[in-house]
Design a protein around this motif. Structure first.
Motif, PDB file in Angstrom:
ATOM      1  N   LYS A  12       0.775  -1.249  -0.008  1.00 10.11           N
ATOM      2  CA  LYS A  12       0.011   0.033   0.102  1.00 10.11           C
ATOM      3  C   LYS A  12       0.719   1.161  -0.054  1.00 10.11           C
ATOM      4  CE  LYS A  12      -4.029  -1.945   2.404  1.00 10.11           C
ATOM      5  NZ  LYS A  12      -4.429  -2.179   3.659  1.00 10.11           N
ATOM      6  N   LYS A  13       1.983   1.258   0.715  1.00 12.34           N
ATOM      7  CA  LYS A  13       2.732   2.399   0.723  1.00 12.34           C
ATOM      8  C   LYS A  13       3.694   2.736  -0.387  1.00 12.34           C
ATOM      9  CE  LYS A  13       6.147   4.563   3.871  1.00 12.34           C
ATOM     10  NZ  LYS A  13       6.644   4.696   5.187  1.00 12.34           N
ATOM     11  N   THR A  14       4.212   1.668  -0.871  1.00 10.75           N
ATOM     12  CA  THR A  14       5.018   1.756  -1.928  1.00 10.75           C
ATOM     13  C   THR A  14       4.754   1.537  -3.445  1.00 10.75           C
ATOM     14  OG1 THR A  14       5.959  -0.498  -1.682  1.00 10.75           O
ATOM     15  CG2 THR A  14       6.962   0.949  -0.225  1.00 10.75           C
ATOM     16  N   GLY A  15       3.579   0.701  -3.470  1.00 13.00           N
ATOM     17  CA  GLY A  15       3.009   0.288  -4.655  1.00 13.00           C
ATOM     18  C   GLY A  15       3.961  -0.898  -5.215  1.00 13.00           C
ATOM     19  N   LYS A  16       4.724  -1.464  -4.504  1.00 17.69           N
ATOM     20  CA  LYS A  16       5.556  -2.777  -4.750  1.00 17.69           C
ATOM     21  C   LYS A  16       5.463  -4.041  -4.172  1.00 17.69           C
ATOM     22  CE  LYS A  16       9.113   0.500  -6.512  1.00 17.69           C
ATOM     23  NZ  LYS A  16       8.195   0.678  -7.560  1.00 17.69           N
ATOM     24  N   SER A  17       5.443  -5.120  -4.775  1.00 16.82           N
ATOM     25  CA  SER A  17       5.135  -6.422  -4.113  1.00 16.82           C
ATOM     26  C   SER A  17       6.469  -7.072  -3.947  1.00 16.82           C
ATOM     27  CB  SER A  17       4.198  -7.051  -5.285  1.00 16.82           C
ATOM     28  OG  SER A  17       5.426  -7.440  -6.358  1.00 16.82           O
ATOM     29  N   PRO A  18       6.478  -7.900  -3.144  1.00 20.22           N
ATOM     30  CA  PRO A  18       7.575  -8.604  -2.815  1.00 20.22           C
ATOM     31  C   PRO A  18       8.286  -9.127  -4.100  1.00 20.22           C
ATOM     32  CG  PRO A  18       6.250  -9.243  -1.258  1.00 20.22           C
ATOM     33  CD  PRO A  18       5.351  -8.501  -2.310  1.00 20.22           C
ATOM     34  N   SER A  19       7.754  -9.549  -5.257  1.00 14.09           N
ATOM     35  CA  SER A  19       8.490  -9.651  -6.393  1.00 14.09           C
ATOM     36  C   SER A  19       8.963  -8.622  -7.154  1.00 14.09           C
ATOM     37  CB  SER A  19       7.715 -10.234  -7.438  1.00 14.09           C
ATOM     38  OG  SER A  19       6.370 -10.544  -7.296  1.00 14.09           O
ATOM     39  N   ASP A  20       8.499  -7.361  -7.029  1.00 11.01           N
ATOM     40  CA  ASP A  20       8.927  -5.952  -7.276  1.00 11.01           C
ATOM     41  C   ASP A  20      10.373  -5.591  -6.596  1.00 11.01           C
ATOM     42  OD1 ASP A  20       6.828  -5.550  -9.017  1.00 11.01           O
ATOM     43  OD2 ASP A  20       5.733  -4.491  -7.492  1.00 11.01           O
ATOM     44  N   PHE A  21      10.098  -6.090  -5.344  1.00  9.05           N
ATOM     45  CA  PHE A  21      11.522  -5.805  -4.389  1.00  9.05           C
ATOM     46  C   PHE A  21      12.447  -6.624  -4.970  1.00  9.05           C
ATOM     47  CE2 PHE A  21       8.493  -3.253  -1.717  1.00  9.05           C
ATOM     48  CZ  PHE A  21       9.305  -2.195  -1.506  1.00  9.05           C
ATOM     49  N   LYS A  22      12.081  -8.118  -5.139  1.00  8.56           N
ATOM     50  CA  LYS A  22      13.025  -8.923  -5.681  1.00  8.56           C
ATOM     51  C   LYS A  22      13.844  -8.689  -6.999  1.00  8.56           C
ATOM     52  CE  LYS A  22      13.929 -13.871  -6.709  1.00  8.56           C
ATOM     53  NZ  LYS A  22      13.531 -15.086  -6.839  1.00  8.56           N
ATOM     54  N   LEU A  23      13.212  -8.057  -8.013  1.00  9.32           N
ATOM     55  CA  LEU A  23      13.810  -7.742  -9.025  1.00  9.32           C
ATOM     56  C   LEU A  23      14.661  -6.254  -8.808  1.00  9.32           C
ATOM     57  CD1 LEU A  23      10.896  -7.609 -11.474  1.00  9.32           C
ATOM     58  CD2 LEU A  23      12.759  -9.088 -11.497  1.00  9.32           C
ATOM     59  N   LEU A  24      14.317  -5.193  -8.007  1.00  7.46           N
ATOM     60  CA  LEU A  24      14.853  -4.209  -7.570  1.00  7.46           C
ATOM     61  C   LEU A  24      16.371  -4.923  -6.922  1.00  7.46           C
ATOM     62  CD1 LEU A  24      12.188  -1.654  -6.456  1.00  7.46           C
ATOM     63  CD2 LEU A  24      13.589  -1.493  -8.703  1.00  7.46           C
ATOM     64  N   ALA A  25      16.096  -5.535  -5.929  1.00  2.31           N
ATOM     65  CA  ALA A  25      17.461  -6.221  -5.171  1.00  2.31           C
ATOM     66  C   ALA A  25      18.326  -6.932  -6.353  1.00  2.31           C
ATOM     67  CB  ALA A  25      17.024  -7.122  -4.055  1.00  2.31           C
ATOM     68  N   GLU A  26      17.724  -7.509  -7.153  1.00  2.00           N
ATOM     69  CA  GLU A  26      18.579  -8.351  -8.236  1.00  2.00           C
ATOM     70  C   GLU A  26      19.557  -7.087  -9.065  1.00  2.00           C
ATOM     71  OE1 GLU A  26      15.973 -10.531 -10.465  1.00  2.00           O
ATOM     72  OE2 GLU A  26      16.026 -12.309  -9.161  1.00  2.00           O
ATOM     73  N   GLU A  27      18.722  -6.018  -9.336  1.00  2.00           N
ATOM     74  CA  GLU A  27      19.439  -4.728 -10.063  1.00  2.00           C
ATOM     75  C   GLU A  27      20.622  -4.330  -9.108  1.00  2.00           C
ATOM     76  OE1 GLU A  27      16.088  -1.897 -11.280  1.00  2.00           O
ATOM     77  OE2 GLU A  27      15.209  -3.673 -12.571  1.00  2.00           O
ATOM     78  N   LYS A  28      20.244  -3.971  -7.986  1.00  2.00           N
ATOM     79  CA  LYS A  28      21.183  -3.622  -7.148  1.00  2.00           C
ATOM     80  C   LYS A  28      22.327  -4.609  -6.763  1.00  2.00           C
ATOM     81  CE  LYS A  28      20.302  -0.431  -3.884  1.00  2.00           C
ATOM     82  NZ  LYS A  28      20.733   0.696  -4.594  1.00  2.00           N
ATOM     83  N   GLY A  29      22.373  -5.715  -7.363  1.00  2.00           N
ATOM     84  CA  GLY A  29      23.235  -6.697  -7.127  1.00  2.00           C
ATOM     85  C   GLY A  29      23.325  -7.393  -5.729  1.00  2.00           C
ATOM     86  N   PHE A  30      22.047  -7.271  -4.954  1.00  2.00           N
ATOM     87  CA  PHE A  30      21.989  -7.917  -3.678  1.00  2.00           C
ATOM     88  C   PHE A  30      21.397  -9.303  -3.808  1.00  2.00           C
ATOM     89  CE2 PHE A  30      20.426  -3.452  -1.493  1.00  2.00           C
ATOM     90  CZ  PHE A  30      21.860  -3.033  -1.827  1.00  2.00           C
ATOM     91  N   LEU A  31      21.133  -9.712  -4.953  1.00  2.00           N
ATOM     92  CA  LEU A  31      20.687 -11.283  -5.274  1.00  2.00           C
ATOM     93  C   LEU A  31      21.527 -11.570  -6.366  1.00  2.00           C
ATOM     94  CD1 LEU A  31      17.044 -10.899  -4.991  1.00  2.00           C
ATOM     95  CD2 LEU A  31      18.272 -12.167  -3.352  1.00  2.00           C
ATOM     96  N   LYS A  32      21.819 -12.763  -6.264  1.00  2.00           N
ATOM     97  CA  LYS A  32      22.685 -13.520  -7.519  1.00  2.00           C
ATOM     98  C   LYS A  32      22.200 -14.903  -7.534  1.00  2.00           C
ATOM     99  CE  LYS A  32      27.060 -14.032  -9.569  1.00  2.00           C
ATOM    100  NZ  LYS A  32      28.491 -13.863  -9.481  1.00  2.00           N
ATOM    101  N   ASN A  33      21.712 -15.223  -8.746  1.00  2.00           N
ATOM    102  CA  ASN A  33      20.884 -16.554  -8.848  1.00  2.00           C
ATOM    103  C   ASN A  33      20.013 -16.944  -7.771  1.00  2.00           C
ATOM    104  OD1 ASN A  33      22.578 -17.166 -10.981  1.00  2.00           O
ATOM    105  ND2 ASN A  33      24.310 -17.959  -9.817  1.00  2.00           N
ATOM    106  N   GLY A  34      19.089 -15.810  -7.420  1.00  2.00           N
ATOM    107  CA  GLY A  34      18.096 -15.958  -6.412  1.00  2.00           C
ATOM    108  C   GLY A  34      18.605 -16.008  -5.064  1.00  2.00           C
ATOM    109  N   ALA A  35      19.841 -15.916  -4.746  1.00  2.00           N
ATOM    110  CA  ALA A  35      20.250 -15.845  -3.011  1.00  2.00           C
ATOM    111  C   ALA A  35      20.869 -14.573  -3.002  1.00  2.00           C
ATOM    112  CB  ALA A  35      21.470 -16.942  -3.095  1.00  2.00           C
TER     113      ALA A  35
END
Length: 70
Positions: A12-35
């Motif tokens: 509600k606050k951000t307009g983003k779902s957990p999957s959206d945050f996952k994609l953003l985290a991947e773009e930031k390099g926080f996730l690699k191969n899902g880990a």
């Protein structure tokens, strides 16, 4: 507050779902191969700064990035 309540409030606050945050985290390099490749503090600091989330809500997103869903 339940885990799902945290997720619902974040969406509600951000307009983003957990999957959206996952994609953003991947773009930031926080996730690699899902880990996660970084510590919780880096993730929560990012979420607090960029999305103005509180610590509990940021930790809920961190948990979802780790694969926890409840």
């Amino acid at each position: 507050m339940s885990f799902q309540s945290y997720i619902d409030n974040i969406q509600k606050k951000t307009g983003k779902s957990p999957s959206d945050f996952k994609l953003l985290a991947e773009e930031k390099g926080f996730l690699k191969n899902g880990a996660l490749t970084v510590k919780a503090t880096q993730v929560t600091d990012w979420l607090k700064e960029e999305f103005s989330l509180g610590h509990g809500h940021a930790m809920a997103i961190y948990a979802s990035l780790k694969g926890k869903t409840s």
